[in-house]
Design a protein around this motif. Structure first.
Motif, short mmCIF file in Angstrom:
data_model
loop_
_atom_site.label_atom_id
_atom_site.label_comp_id
_atom_site.label_asym_id
_atom_site.label_seq_id
_atom_site.Cartn_x
_atom_site.Cartn_y
_atom_site.Cartn_z
N HIS A 72 0.86 -1.19 0.00
CA HIS A 72 0.00 0.00 0.00
C HIS A 72 0.90 1.24 0.00
O HIS A 72 1.94 1.27 0.67
CB HIS A 72 -0.94 -0.01 1.21
CG HIS A 72 -1.98 -1.09 1.13
ND1 HIS A 72 -2.75 -1.46 2.22
CD2 HIS A 72 -2.40 -1.88 0.10
CE1 HIS A 72 -3.58 -2.43 1.86
NE2 HIS A 72 -3.39 -2.69 0.59
N LEU A 73 0.50 2.25 -0.74
CA LEU A 73 1.46 3.29 -1.08
C LEU A 73 1.82 4.23 0.07
O LEU A 73 2.84 4.92 -0.02
CB LEU A 73 0.95 4.09 -2.28
CG LEU A 73 0.88 3.30 -3.59
CD1 LEU A 73 0.56 4.22 -4.75
CD2 LEU A 73 2.17 2.54 -3.86
N ASP A 74 1.05 4.27 1.15
CA ASP A 74 1.51 5.04 2.31
C ASP A 74 2.65 4.31 3.01
O ASP A 74 3.33 4.89 3.87
CB ASP A 74 0.35 5.33 3.28
CG ASP A 74 -0.41 4.10 3.72
OD1 ASP A 74 -0.51 3.14 2.94
OD2 ASP A 74 -0.94 4.09 4.85
N HIS A 75 2.90 3.06 2.62
CA HIS A 75 4.01 2.26 3.15
C HIS A 75 5.12 2.05 2.13
O HIS A 75 6.27 1.84 2.52
CB HIS A 75 3.51 0.89 3.62
CG HIS A 75 2.50 0.97 4.71
ND1 HIS A 75 2.80 0.65 6.02
CD2 HIS A 75 1.20 1.35 4.70
CE1 HIS A 75 1.71 0.82 6.77
NE2 HIS A 75 0.74 1.25 5.99
N ALA A 76 4.78 2.06 0.86
CA ALA A 76 5.74 1.63 -0.17
C ALA A 76 5.85 2.59 -1.35
O ALA A 76 6.63 2.33 -2.26
CB ALA A 76 5.33 0.25 -0.69
N GLY A 77 5.11 3.69 -1.34
CA GLY A 77 5.11 4.58 -2.50
C GLY A 77 6.46 5.16 -2.83
O GLY A 77 6.77 5.46 -3.98
N GLY A 78 7.30 5.33 -1.81
CA GLY A 78 8.62 5.91 -2.02
C GLY A 78 9.72 4.90 -2.27
O GLY A 78 10.90 5.26 -2.36
N ALA A 79 9.37 3.62 -2.45
CA ALA A 79 10.39 2.58 -2.53
C ALA A 79 11.38 2.82 -3.66
O ALA A 79 12.60 2.70 -3.47
CB ALA A 79 9.73 1.21 -2.69
N GLY A 80 10.90 3.17 -4.84
CA GLY A 80 11.79 3.41 -5.97
C GLY A 80 12.75 4.55 -5.72
O GLY A 80 13.95 4.46 -6.01
N ALA A 81 12.23 5.64 -5.14
CA ALA A 81 13.09 6.78 -4.82
C ALA A 81 14.11 6.42 -3.76
O ALA A 81 15.28 6.84 -3.83
CB ALA A 81 12.23 7.96 -4.36
N PHE A 82 13.72 5.64 -2.77
CA PHE A 82 14.64 5.22 -1.72
C PHE A 82 15.76 4.36 -2.30
O PHE A 82 16.94 4.50 -1.93
CB PHE A 82 13.91 4.43 -0.63
CG PHE A 82 13.24 5.28 0.42
CD1 PHE A 82 13.41 4.99 1.76
CD2 PHE A 82 12.44 6.35 0.08
CE1 PHE A 82 12.80 5.76 2.75
CE2 PHE A 82 11.82 7.12 1.04
CZ PHE A 82 12.00 6.83 2.38
N MET A 83 15.41 3.48 -3.21
CA MET A 83 16.43 2.60 -3.78
C MET A 83 17.43 3.37 -4.63
O MET A 83 18.61 3.02 -4.71
CB MET A 83 15.77 1.48 -4.58
CG MET A 83 14.91 0.55 -3.72
SD MET A 83 15.81 -0.23 -2.34
CE MET A 83 16.75 -1.43 -3.25
#
Length: 315
Positions: A72-83
């Motif tokens: 769910h994007l409030d948990h994972a929406g930034g994953a690509g940016a973090f990586m």
């Protein structure tokens, strides 16, 4: 540190500033000069995490893992940016969610169906794909080593079928995403937290949620670290409240199962009534206008999730 709270054992909560302060935490685990992050918030949260790393003396290269509880994007929406920002990190995510991190277009389409395209774009921005060779599938029982500190994966459906929780063997605590509900610090009364389940669409399954909570309880954890929001202790009391409130949500849904086009509205009305009962039971001191504003999105999504569950059960 602004927006960062330390809990000992190298655990910090970083406020992601998602929709406001004190709503969604990203947890930082530091051990032996290495770091893991639990959940990411949205793209805008990256700045807050970078600042927290800097203030704890950690370089971006020190991040070994980005641990997603679910997608769910409030948990994972930034994953690509973090990586992109943390070049040595591996993304750890449930096998059901891994493909959506590599190719996120369907994920964003699903979120747009819930929120509407404009609202979804405002909340999460552009989703950045994660290279497949940087993804580790979070399978049941997987053990990750953070400079020798073991973090164990528990498959915990109920909120979503792609949900895992992470058990930290040093602090003997779980990082629970949404499986152990939400508990906002603004509602604490003399340090005593309240808790509420989250039945967000589209994979709420009450029996599985009960089982996942019971399974974590059996480990006798010292604390739970919730995305919404941060550390809670007194786990047996809070678990009992969650079990009771899950059943109450199911009862509300079943009461309105045959209500047709007004079903979601009636469910939402009764979930608000349940929140009011909890406000009385727990003795909340926050004014009603403020707790209603704090919980408005959660109640809306809980009602939608119950509506979907009514149609999906038994299939």
């Amino acid at each position: 540190m602004q927006g960062v709270r330390a809990f000992g054992h190298g655990i910090y909560a970083v406020d992601s500033a998602y929709t406001g302060p004190g709503v969604a935490a990203i947890h930082l685990i530091e051990h032996g000069g290495r770091a893991a992050l639990v959940d990411t918030g949205n793209n805008a949260a990256l700045h807050h995490v970078e600042q927290a790393l800097k203030e704890t003396g950690l370089a971006p290269e020190a991040v070994d893992y980005v641990l997603l509880t679910h997608i769910h994007l409030d948990h994972a929406g930034g994953a690509g940016a973090f990586m992109q920002a943390f070049p040595n990190a591996k993304l750890v995510v449930h096998p059901r969610g891994a493909r959506h991190m590599v190719e996120p277009s369907k994920l964003f389409a699903g979120v747009s169906a819930v929120y509407g395209p404009e609202r979804a774009k405002a909340l999460y921005g552009e989703l950045i794909p994660v290279p497949a060779d940087r993804v580790i599938e979070a399978t049941e029982g997987l053990e990750l080593s953070l400079a020798g500190r073991v973090i164990r994966v528990f498959d915990t459906p109920g909120h979503a079928r792609h949900h895992v929780c992470y058990f930290d063997t040093v602090s003997r605590s779980f990082f629970t995403g949404d499986t152990f509900g939400l508990s906002y610090r603004q509602l604490d009364v003399d340090g005593r937290p309240s808790i509420f389940p989250t039945t967000t669409p589209v994979q709420f399954e009450p029996d599985a949620m009960h089982a996942s909570i019971a399974r974590m309880e059996a480990e006798q954890p010292a604390a739970m670290y919730l995305t919404h929001y941060a550390q809670v202790t007194d786990v047996p009391r809070l678990a009992a409240d969650l079990h009771r409130l899950i059943d109450a949500h199911v009862a509300i849904a079943e009461r309105h199962a045959a209500a047709g086009d007004v079903r979601t509205a009636l469910i939402e009305r009764d979930v608000w009534a349940l929140v009011g009962e909890e406000a009385q039971r727990q003795g909340w001191t926050l004014p009603e206008t403020e707790w209603r504003a704090l919980l408005a999105l959660d109640v809306e999504l809980n009602a939608q999730g119950l509506d979907v569950w009514l149609d999906a059960r038994g299939k």
